[in-house]
Motif scaffolding. Sequence first.
Motif, PDB file in Angstrom:
ATOM      1  N   TYR A 126      38.828  35.435  31.953  1.00 40.71           N
ATOM      2  CA  TYR A 126      38.687  36.940  32.539  1.00 40.71           C
ATOM      3  C   TYR A 126      37.202  37.659  31.979  1.00 40.71           C
TER       4      TYR A 126
ATOM      5  N   MET B 170      34.636  36.533  34.141  1.00 43.42           N
ATOM      6  CA  MET B 170      34.891  37.249  35.452  1.00 43.42           C
ATOM      7  C   MET B 170      34.581  38.863  35.374  1.00 43.42           C
ATOM      8  N   GLY B 171      34.506  39.397  34.312  1.00 42.36           N
ATOM      9  CA  GLY B 171      34.498  40.767  34.152  1.00 42.36           C
ATOM     10  C   GLY B 171      35.583  41.467  34.319  1.00 42.36           C
ATOM     11  N   LEU B 172      36.834  40.743  34.250  1.00 39.09           N
ATOM     12  CA  LEU B 172      38.207  41.470  34.633  1.00 39.09           C
ATOM     13  C   LEU B 172      39.071  41.835  33.559  1.00 39.09           C
TER      14      LEU B 172
ATOM     15  N   ASP C 239      40.808  44.380  31.340  1.00 40.90           N
ATOM     16  CA  ASP C 239      41.268  45.782  31.610  1.00 40.90           C
ATOM     17  C   ASP C 239      41.437  46.288  30.187  1.00 40.90           C
TER      18      ASP C 239
ATOM     19  N   GLN D  66      31.101  43.330  40.558  1.00 43.67           N
ATOM     20  CA  GLN D  66      31.869  42.815  42.334  1.00 43.67           C
ATOM     21  C   GLN D  66      31.008  42.055  42.921  1.00 43.67           C
TER      22      GLN D  66
ATOM     23  N   ARG E 131      31.758  38.425  41.129  1.00 41.05           N
ATOM     24  CA  ARG E 131      33.114  38.065  41.181  1.00 41.05           C
ATOM     25  C   ARG E 131      33.210  37.651  42.701  1.00 41.05           C
ATOM     26  N   GLY E 132      33.921  36.284  42.669  1.00 37.86           N
ATOM     27  CA  GLY E 132      34.163  35.737  44.004  1.00 37.86           C
ATOM     28  C   GLY E 132      33.077  35.344  44.876  1.00 37.86           C
TER      29      GLY E 132
ATOM     30  N   MET F  99      37.572  32.412  40.580  1.00 33.01           N
ATOM     31  CA  MET F  99      38.750  32.133  39.646  1.00 33.01           C
ATOM     32  C   MET F  99      39.736  31.805  40.531  1.00 33.01           C
TER      33      MET F  99
ATOM     34  N   PHE G 280      43.971  30.917  40.003  1.00 29.16           N
ATOM     35  CA  PHE G 280      44.908  31.277  38.912  1.00 29.16           C
ATOM     36  C   PHE G 280      46.155  30.229  38.836  1.00 29.16           C
TER      37      PHE G 280
END
Lengths: 329, 321
Positions: free
Chosen positions: B52, B55-57, B59, B85, B88-89, B94, B96
């Motif tokens: 994460y 991914m800069g995810l 929180d 943004q 990512r993707g 990523m 899961f």
Amino acid sequence: MTEYIIRRLLQSSLVLVAMSVLVFAGVYAIGNPIELLVNPMADDAERARVIANLGLDKPLWEQYLTFFKGALTGDLGKSFVFNVPAVGLILQKLPATIELALCAMVIAILFGIPLGLWAGLKPDSIAGKTIMAGSILGFSLPTFWVGLLLIMLFSVQLGWLPSNGRGDTVNVLGFEVSFLTADGLSHLFMPALNLALFKLSLIIRLTRAGTREALLQDYVKFARAKGLRASRVVGVHVLKNIMIPIVTVIGLEFGSVIAFAIVTESIFAWPGTGKLLIDSITSLDRPVIVAYLMIIVTLFIVINLVVDILYSVLDPRVRLGQGAGQGAH
Amino acid sequence: MRPVLEVSGLSTHFFTRAGVVKAVEDVSFALNAGEILGLVGESGSGKSMTGYSIMGLIDPPGKVVAGSIRLKGEELIGYDEARWQKIRGNRIAMIFQDPMMTLNPVLRIDTQMLEAVLAHHDVPREEALRRSREAMVKVGIPSPDERLLAYPHQFSGGMRQRVAIAIALLNKPDVIIADEPTTALDVTIQGQILFEMQKLCRESGTALIWITHDLSVIAGLADKVAVMYAGRIVETGTVDEVLDCSRHPYTRGLMCSVPACNPRGQPLKQIPGMTPSLLSLGAECAFRERCARATAQCDTMPAIGQDAHAVRCHHPLGAPT
Ligand SMILES: Nc1ncnc2c1ncn2[C@@H]1O[C@H](COP(=O)(O)OP(=O)(O)OP(=O)(O)O)[C@@H](O)[C@H]1O
Ligand code: SF4
Ligand SMILES: [Mg+2]
């Protein structure tokens, strides 16, 4: 699907029959309308004539049978008081009630969903907490009290809004509606807000709970991992999922909004079916009471059916009529 | 050759009411194009949070507090949400663990694929659709045109994970992070997906980080391995080095708890003791309580070596003493 709808309609007609029997017996038990209908000065012959005229001389079961035969052809009897068909009397008042209920629902949805989303996305912010505190008030304050408060504030103190009636109406497709004239709108605003308050709180809380739950789901994380903008993650991925319970509740609650309208209509003297019902109960006008309940229950049934169909449109996992799916209430 | 992804000194902490949870601490590794890194460790060791972070995810209350993440030399730490943004993707994707949960149940597959393309490329819908179809074929989904119009619940678990992989591949990322993507699937499907992922990454030059707690998966799949324990990498090297000549007492313990590694008939050896709470980590080696080789020296956290086969231990196995 068709089979499912037919089965539902059959079940519903049984409900209607059972309800009409209950109401018939109930009103009979409350008292004799004759005392209210006949001039106390009338002599016995005059009295007997009126009783026979209304069919009240027959035993209850026979009266019901007459009503039932009439109901099959759509005739729910004549009002004892006005001597006109009860259905016509109600249908004449129904547009006002439906307009009020729809406006209340629109207010509840238009404000409830965005506020609930905000409170769900930022539960710890001041705005989020304020919204939730407000929704608790909306839940717990009694409708009639808030209604009186609104009148005190906007009509008596500030003098901004009229406190009773529908105001100017225009005719749309044969129905008189208030919301298209400025005067009508000013009459509509307070009662609609009053009626909306409870549902608004409900929708806020539902939306908030749904949002908070959805945000924890993997599909939200995955959507973010795709590099989607936050507006799309919330507006499409989250919203589409929480719309399922919200639409269900909105639909089911619409019936109760119409029922609750009785209180609001009384406070704001809104000339709808609620007021008619109260008057009919006071005068023991049985045909109108029975017809009112039949129409309201039919409305409930139709709404529930529409909700179920909508539900299956929104949630691809639900197929109507397959066993005890979530869609079948 | 410059590595595609260089992570160094990465630390991610969670600031909770109970205290600071150091979920990821001083994690460093580098990945070349087409290379596969197996990130191994038991539950709670910080594997997912490492993913994460890349991914800069992360929180709140979590935060990346130190370190650097370089993607083809571009430093990602410090990027704002808008720049993340774009990464990512698009450049890092990523996948899961639970394919039943990662696809949105109420959106059609085509919606979920198209939005992934359109979020990063200003192409017409037809082109996005063509790329989606192509990605589905690549991951072995039959009759993609039909499947695109279906909803997730109409797919089996294995097929859903293929869809998720197809989505990850859509924008031809430099790196894919796969967080235990086969754990929830049955063994045959697991094998197929492992094989295909390996093939796809080799062909396209995509670097892959494969997160798992299953060493046997890593053996057949990865080039490199990094073993995590209590938020830190304790041993890293090539698959052969780490699995066949493990030097950290924890890695060795893990190897002995894998059935294949044990002589038949003997009970599996378990590592004694429990994983320490990430809240109460002191200055000593995190493995100390469970380590048979511990000495007074282990009161201080060992640094990880700089060699290709590096180990974070004062007394590694197989060292000349
Ligand atoms: N929101 C949070 N608040 C506090 N601590 C957290 C939070 N999220 C994760 N952690 C901590 O981070 C640590 C690492 O979690 P992580 O999910 O990376 O483990 P993992 O290695 O992926 O384990 P698993 O194999 O179970 O997926 C956990 O021990 C957990 O306590
Ligand atoms: S540093 Fe000491 S306690 Fe830690 S693993 Fe090595 S020997 Fe064991
Ligand atoms: Mg994990």
